[in-house]
Design a protein around this motif. Structure first.
Motif, mmCIF file in Angstrom:
data_model
loop_
_atom_site.group_PDB
_atom_site.id
_atom_site.type_symbol
_atom_site.label_atom_id
_atom_site.label_comp_id
_atom_site.label_asym_id
_atom_site.label_seq_id
_atom_site.Cartn_x
_atom_site.Cartn_y
_atom_site.Cartn_z
ATOM 1 N N ASP A 20 -62.390 37.932 10.754
ATOM 2 C CA ASP A 20 -63.440 37.344 11.596
ATOM 3 C C ASP A 20 -64.792 37.972 11.305
ATOM 4 O O ASP A 20 -65.828 37.309 11.379
ATOM 5 N N SER A 36 -65.953 36.223 8.140
ATOM 6 C CA SER A 36 -66.477 34.875 8.375
ATOM 7 C C SER A 36 -67.804 34.937 9.119
ATOM 8 O O SER A 36 -68.691 34.105 8.896
ATOM 9 N N ASP A 94 -63.502 40.428 18.761
ATOM 10 C CA ASP A 94 -62.521 39.468 19.267
ATOM 11 C C ASP A 94 -63.065 38.785 20.515
ATOM 12 O O ASP A 94 -63.625 39.442 21.402
ATOM 13 N N ARG A 95 -62.894 37.488 20.592
ATOM 14 C CA ARG A 95 -63.364 36.770 21.778
ATOM 15 C C ARG A 95 -62.527 37.126 23.003
ATOM 16 O O ARG A 95 -63.003 37.054 24.123
ATOM 17 N N THR A 100 -70.501 38.334 22.342
ATOM 18 C CA THR A 100 -70.442 37.616 21.067
ATOM 19 C C THR A 100 -70.894 36.158 21.178
ATOM 20 O O THR A 100 -70.704 35.376 20.250
ATOM 21 N N ALA A 104 -71.177 32.945 18.412
ATOM 22 C CA ALA A 104 -70.412 31.720 18.652
ATOM 23 C C ALA A 104 -71.309 30.492 18.647
ATOM 24 O O ALA A 104 -70.889 29.411 18.227
ATOM 25 N N ASP A 105 -72.557 30.655 19.072
ATOM 26 C CA ASP A 105 -73.491 29.531 19.089
ATOM 27 C C ASP A 105 -73.809 29.021 17.678
ATOM 28 O O ASP A 105 -74.288 27.901 17.514
ATOM 29 N N GLY A 111 -71.480 28.548 15.540
ATOM 30 C CA GLY A 111 -70.288 27.839 15.103
ATOM 31 C C GLY A 111 -69.148 28.753 14.681
ATOM 32 O O GLY A 111 -68.099 28.268 14.256
ATOM 33 N N TRP A 112 -69.345 30.077 14.829
ATOM 34 C CA TRP A 112 -68.288 31.031 14.474
ATOM 35 C C TRP A 112 -67.177 31.012 15.512
ATOM 36 O O TRP A 112 -67.414 30.837 16.703
ATOM 37 N N GLU A 113 -65.936 31.190 15.038
ATOM 38 C CA GLU A 113 -64.785 31.271 15.925
ATOM 39 C C GLU A 113 -63.947 32.480 15.550
ATOM 40 O O GLU A 113 -63.896 32.874 14.379
ATOM 41 N N SER A 114 -63.287 33.077 16.534
ATOM 42 C CA SER A 114 -62.435 34.236 16.242
ATOM 43 C C SER A 114 -60.972 33.811 16.199
ATOM 44 O O SER A 114 -60.567 32.820 16.806
ATOM 45 N N THR A 115 -60.197 34.601 15.476
ATOM 46 C CA THR A 115 -58.757 34.371 15.363
ATOM 47 C C THR A 115 -58.086 34.825 16.659
ATOM 48 O O THR A 115 -58.398 35.907 17.168
#
Length: 328
Positions: free
Chosen positions: A202, A205, A224-225, A277, A281-282, A284-288
């Motif tokens: 993450d 990315s 981590d989200r 975070t 995320a704004d 377009g990033w996403e966490s596993t």
């Protein structure tokens, strides 16, 4: 952007960065001293050998790779960041790996544009000790902001504690080894302490997404989200290992009976360290998801020879504490 230069690129975070960039269609070049095995030696990744602290070597890498995107994994001193933003002033994006340690104030959560950064003295700027790490990273962030004002598309990414495959620090490996080989695992305090962690893939990315979508001069937290406590982390590890673990809590008095303190246990932090975070995320990033990230981490751990022994407070001492607790 089509071409990327990764400064570093063969060990922990850098290795994941190279893999992520390749998965997203980049032509990747790595630049480092060649002191460690190159996992991409037999693949279509160009390797330029040189010292990032040598300006001539850095300029040679820039001319040879002609990168659109530069990801700097090994800038540990402010002077190294200053040189890099000059050498790569004309690339489409330069992304510097900073750290959550750059924050100089304890608050929950720590936000990029609100939370105060560490000060950095001239002595700290050239120091190599762990004590000056956060100060040096914070000064690097300030250099990034100034470079953006001067027209360089430079940005920072601030990870919290990073875990995942290839982690040569072995911080998580200690706990992985404990869960794998012991039914009862000693945890300092009540198990609810929180030290925000970030899965390595993450972080990789995030560096790419910030390079593609980020705003010049800005810093972006990554972690981590879903945050888990130390005890919850052990439960996630046990699930990934298809086993069970009994978490045993020990306070300062019980630990002291065996000459231990809470801070002898890696990944323990008395005051919660939490990064916001949402800004990342704004983009377009996403966490596993944490269980998925831990399953991959466990799989690679089992294939490695890492056991986290350098962080081991001593199983015999732990057994003494467990014995004391059993009599209470």
């Amino acid at each position: 952007m089509e071409t990327a230069l990764v400064i570093g690129g063969t060990r922990f975070i850098g290795r994941h960065v190279v893999e992520d960039l390749r998965d997203h269609g980049y032509d990747v070049t790595i630049f480092n001293r060649g002191n460690h095995d190159n996992p991409f030696a037999d693949e279509d990744v160009t390797h330029i050998q040189g010292d990032r602290t040598d300006t001539t070597d850095l300029k040679t890498a820039a001319l040879s790779a002609k990168p659109d995107l530069v990801v700097d994994c090994v800038a540990y001193k402010p002077g190294e960041v200053e040189t890099a933003v000059e050498v790569f002033a004309d690339v489409d994006a330069y992304v510097y790996i900073s750290s959550g340690s750059a924050y100089g104030t304890e608050e929950i959560p720590k936000r990029e544009n609100d939370t105060e950064l560490c000060d950095c003295t001239p002595e700290q700027a050239t120091d190599d000790s762990p004590e000056s790490y956060g100060a040096r990273k914070a000064e690097g962030d300030r250099i990034i902001a100034q470079a953006a004002e001067d027209g360089v598309n430079a940005m920072s990414v601030r990870p919290c504690i990073v875990y995942g495959p290839y982690d040569y620090t072995e911080r998580l490996d200690y706990w992985l080894d404990r869960v794998e080989h012991h039914d009862r695992v000693l945890v300092p305090g009540d198990g609810t302490n929180i030290w925000h962690r970030a899965y390595a893939e993450d972080v990789a990315s995030a560096l790419r997404v910030v390079g593609e979508e980020g705003e010049a001069g800005e810093a972006y937290n990554v972690g981590d989200r879903r945050l888990v406590t130390l005890e919850e982390m052990l439960e996630v590890i046990a699930e990934a290992m298809d086993t069970e673990v009994e978490v045993v809590h020990a306070g300062e008095r019980e630990l002291a009976a065996a000459g231990l303190a809470p801070t002898d246990f890696i990944l323990y932090r008395e005051y919660p360290h939490v990064l916001d975070t949402a800004k990342l995320a704004d983009l377009g990033w996403e966490s596993t998801p944490v269980p998925e990230a831990m399953a991959r981490t466990v799989a690679e751990h089992r294939e490695s020879d890492r056991d986290g022994s350098e962080h081991d407070p001593g199983r015999e001492a732990e057994e003494r504490v467990l014995g004391v607790l059993d009599t209470i």
